[in-house]
Structures are given as structure tokens and as C-alpha cells.
Design a protein around this motif. Structure first.
Motif, mmCIF file in Angstrom:
data_model
loop_
_atom_site.group_PDB
_atom_site.id
_atom_site.type_symbol
_atom_site.label_atom_id
_atom_site.label_comp_id
_atom_site.label_asym_id
_atom_site.label_seq_id
_atom_site.Cartn_x
_atom_site.Cartn_y
_atom_site.Cartn_z
ATOM 1 N N LEU A 33 -5.438 0.977 -1.856
ATOM 2 C CA LEU A 33 -6.196 2.225 -1.799
ATOM 3 C C LEU A 33 -6.514 2.789 -3.176
ATOM 4 N N PHE A 34 -5.783 2.358 -4.184
ATOM 5 C CA PHE A 34 -6.081 2.831 -5.547
ATOM 6 C C PHE A 34 -7.539 2.543 -5.907
ATOM 7 N N ALA A 35 -8.058 1.413 -5.474
ATOM 8 C CA ALA A 35 -9.432 1.030 -5.798
ATOM 9 C C ALA A 35 -10.459 1.952 -5.138
ATOM 10 N N ALA A 36 -10.097 2.614 -4.051
ATOM 11 C CA ALA A 36 -11.027 3.474 -3.332
ATOM 12 C C ALA A 36 -11.083 4.898 -3.889
ATOM 13 N N VAL A 37 -10.204 5.224 -4.807
ATOM 14 C CA VAL A 37 -10.122 6.595 -5.302
ATOM 15 C C VAL A 37 -11.212 6.906 -6.304
ATOM 16 N N GLY A 38 -11.507 5.989 -7.171
ATOM 17 C CA GLY A 38 -12.501 6.228 -8.211
ATOM 18 C C GLY A 38 -11.853 6.698 -9.502
ATOM 19 N N PRO A 39 -12.458 6.357 -10.622
ATOM 20 C CA PRO A 39 -11.853 6.646 -11.919
ATOM 21 C C PRO A 39 -11.694 8.137 -12.231
ATOM 22 N N ASP A 40 -12.558 8.974 -11.669
ATOM 23 C CA ASP A 40 -12.487 10.397 -11.976
ATOM 24 C C ASP A 40 -11.300 11.099 -11.309
ATOM 25 N N ARG A 41 -10.796 10.557 -10.207
ATOM 26 C CA ARG A 41 -9.673 11.186 -9.498
ATOM 27 C C ARG A 41 -8.416 10.325 -9.492
ATOM 28 N N PHE A 42 -8.450 9.184 -10.177
ATOM 29 C CA PHE A 42 -7.336 8.240 -10.111
ATOM 30 C C PHE A 42 -6.039 8.824 -10.660
ATOM 31 N N SER A 43 -6.102 9.518 -11.786
ATOM 32 C CA SER A 43 -4.873 10.060 -12.388
ATOM 33 C C SER A 43 -4.175 11.035 -11.453
ATOM 34 N N ALA A 44 -4.938 11.920 -10.835
ATOM 35 C CA ALA A 44 -4.342 12.888 -9.905
ATOM 36 C C ALA A 44 -3.771 12.178 -8.678
ATOM 37 N N TYR A 45 -4.503 11.194 -8.166
ATOM 38 C CA TYR A 45 -4.041 10.446 -7.001
ATOM 39 C C TYR A 45 -2.757 9.688 -7.316
ATOM 40 N N GLU A 46 -2.743 9.023 -8.461
ATOM 41 C CA GLU A 46 -1.562 8.251 -8.841
ATOM 42 C C GLU A 46 -0.355 9.150 -9.050
ATOM 43 N N ASP A 47 -0.565 10.318 -9.649
ATOM 44 C CA ASP A 47 0.535 11.259 -9.862
ATOM 45 C C ASP A 47 1.130 11.713 -8.527
ATOM 46 N N LEU A 48 0.289 12.069 -7.588
ATOM 47 C CA LEU A 48 0.775 12.460 -6.258
ATOM 48 C C LEU A 48 1.477 11.298 -5.563
ATOM 49 N N HIS A 49 0.906 10.123 -5.691
ATOM 50 C CA HIS A 49 1.506 8.931 -5.080
ATOM 51 C C HIS A 49 2.915 8.705 -5.622
ATOM 52 N N GLN A 50 3.080 8.792 -6.924
ATOM 53 C CA GLN A 50 4.393 8.564 -7.533
ATOM 54 C C GLN A 50 5.399 9.625 -7.112
ATOM 55 N N ARG A 51 4.997 10.880 -7.122
ATOM 56 C CA ARG A 51 5.939 11.950 -6.758
ATOM 57 C C ARG A 51 6.343 11.871 -5.295
ATOM 58 N N ARG A 52 5.394 11.618 -4.436
ATOM 59 C CA ARG A 52 5.720 11.555 -3.005
ATOM 60 C C ARG A 52 6.513 10.299 -2.648
ATOM 61 N N THR A 53 6.193 9.203 -3.296
ATOM 62 C CA THR A 53 6.947 7.977 -3.065
ATOM 63 C C THR A 53 8.391 8.147 -3.525
ATOM 64 N N ALA A 54 8.579 8.834 -4.646
ATOM 65 C CA ALA A 54 9.933 9.055 -5.172
ATOM 66 C C ALA A 54 10.797 9.840 -4.183
ATOM 67 N N LEU A 55 10.190 10.721 -3.400
ATOM 68 C CA LEU A 55 10.958 11.485 -2.409
ATOM 69 C C LEU A 55 11.545 10.587 -1.328
ATOM 70 N N VAL A 56 10.864 9.489 -1.045
ATOM 71 C CA VAL A 56 11.353 8.543 -0.030
ATOM 72 C C VAL A 56 12.245 7.485 -0.676
ATOM 73 N N VAL A 57 11.797 6.953 -1.809
ATOM 74 C CA VAL A 57 12.508 5.863 -2.473
ATOM 75 C C VAL A 57 13.826 6.332 -3.093
ATOM 76 N N GLY A 58 13.825 7.504 -3.684
ATOM 77 C CA GLY A 58 15.011 8.005 -4.385
ATOM 78 C C GLY A 58 16.282 8.002 -3.538
ATOM 79 N N PRO A 59 16.271 8.639 -2.378
ATOM 80 C CA PRO A 59 17.485 8.634 -1.547
ATOM 81 C C PRO A 59 17.913 7.235 -1.110
ATOM 82 N N LEU A 60 16.938 6.379 -0.781
ATOM 83 C CA LEU A 60 17.301 5.018 -0.371
ATOM 84 C C LEU A 60 17.925 4.238 -1.525
ATOM 85 N N MET A 61 17.337 4.367 -2.719
ATOM 86 C CA MET A 61 17.902 3.678 -3.881
ATOM 87 C C MET A 61 19.279 4.223 -4.210
#
Length: 74
Positions: A33-61
Motif C-alpha cells: 500500500l505504500f506505493a498507492a499513497v503518493g510521494p506528497d503524503r508518504f511521510s505522513a502515512y509512513e509515520d502513522l504506520h510506524q506508530r500504530r504498528t508499534a502499538l501492536v508489535v511492542g507488547p508482543l515483542m
């Protein structure tokens, strides 16, 4: 194997299996899905992706690490 050891292995296996499933989900769904975001919004999308993923991954790790350490001493 004692009850404590069996419980420890079971929890560790469950956390590891959940992490494995989550990794496959991210690889198959999110990364393409990163490819569908577009270069103008990629940084914001990636930042949200990392923060939200960390909420799930962190406790499991954390659970994996704690049960692995505990297995050394049991």
C-alpha cells in the motif's frame, strides 16, 4: 516438564506465532500500500504506520523477550 515450564513455553509460542502472523500481514497488505499513497503524503502515512504498528508489535515483542529470559532461569 513442569507446569511453569509448559506455561512459559506456551505463552512464548503464542506470542511468536502472533508476531509471525503480523509480519506476514504487514508484508502482504501494508507494504504494497505504500506505493498507492503518493510521494506528497508518504511521510505522513509512513509515520502513522510506524506508530500504530508499534502499538501492536511492542507488547508482543516484550512478551517474547520476557518469556525467553524467564526460560533461561526456569
Amino acid at each position: 516438564m513442569t507446569t511453569v515450564e509448559l506455561s512459559l513455553v506456551t505463552v512464548h509460542l503464542a506470542a511468536s506465532a502472533a508476531m509471525g502472523g503480523l509480519i506476514w500481514f504487514v508484508q502482504i497488505v501494508h507494504y504494497p500500500l505504500f506505493a498507492a499513497v503518493g510521494p506528497d503524503r508518504f511521510s505522513a502515512y509512513e509515520d502513522l504506520h510506524q506508530r500504530r504498528t508499534a502499538l501492536v508489535v511492542g507488547p508482543l515483542m516484550g512478551l517474547e523477550v520476557l518469556t525467553a529470559i524467564a526460560a533461561i532461569f526456569v
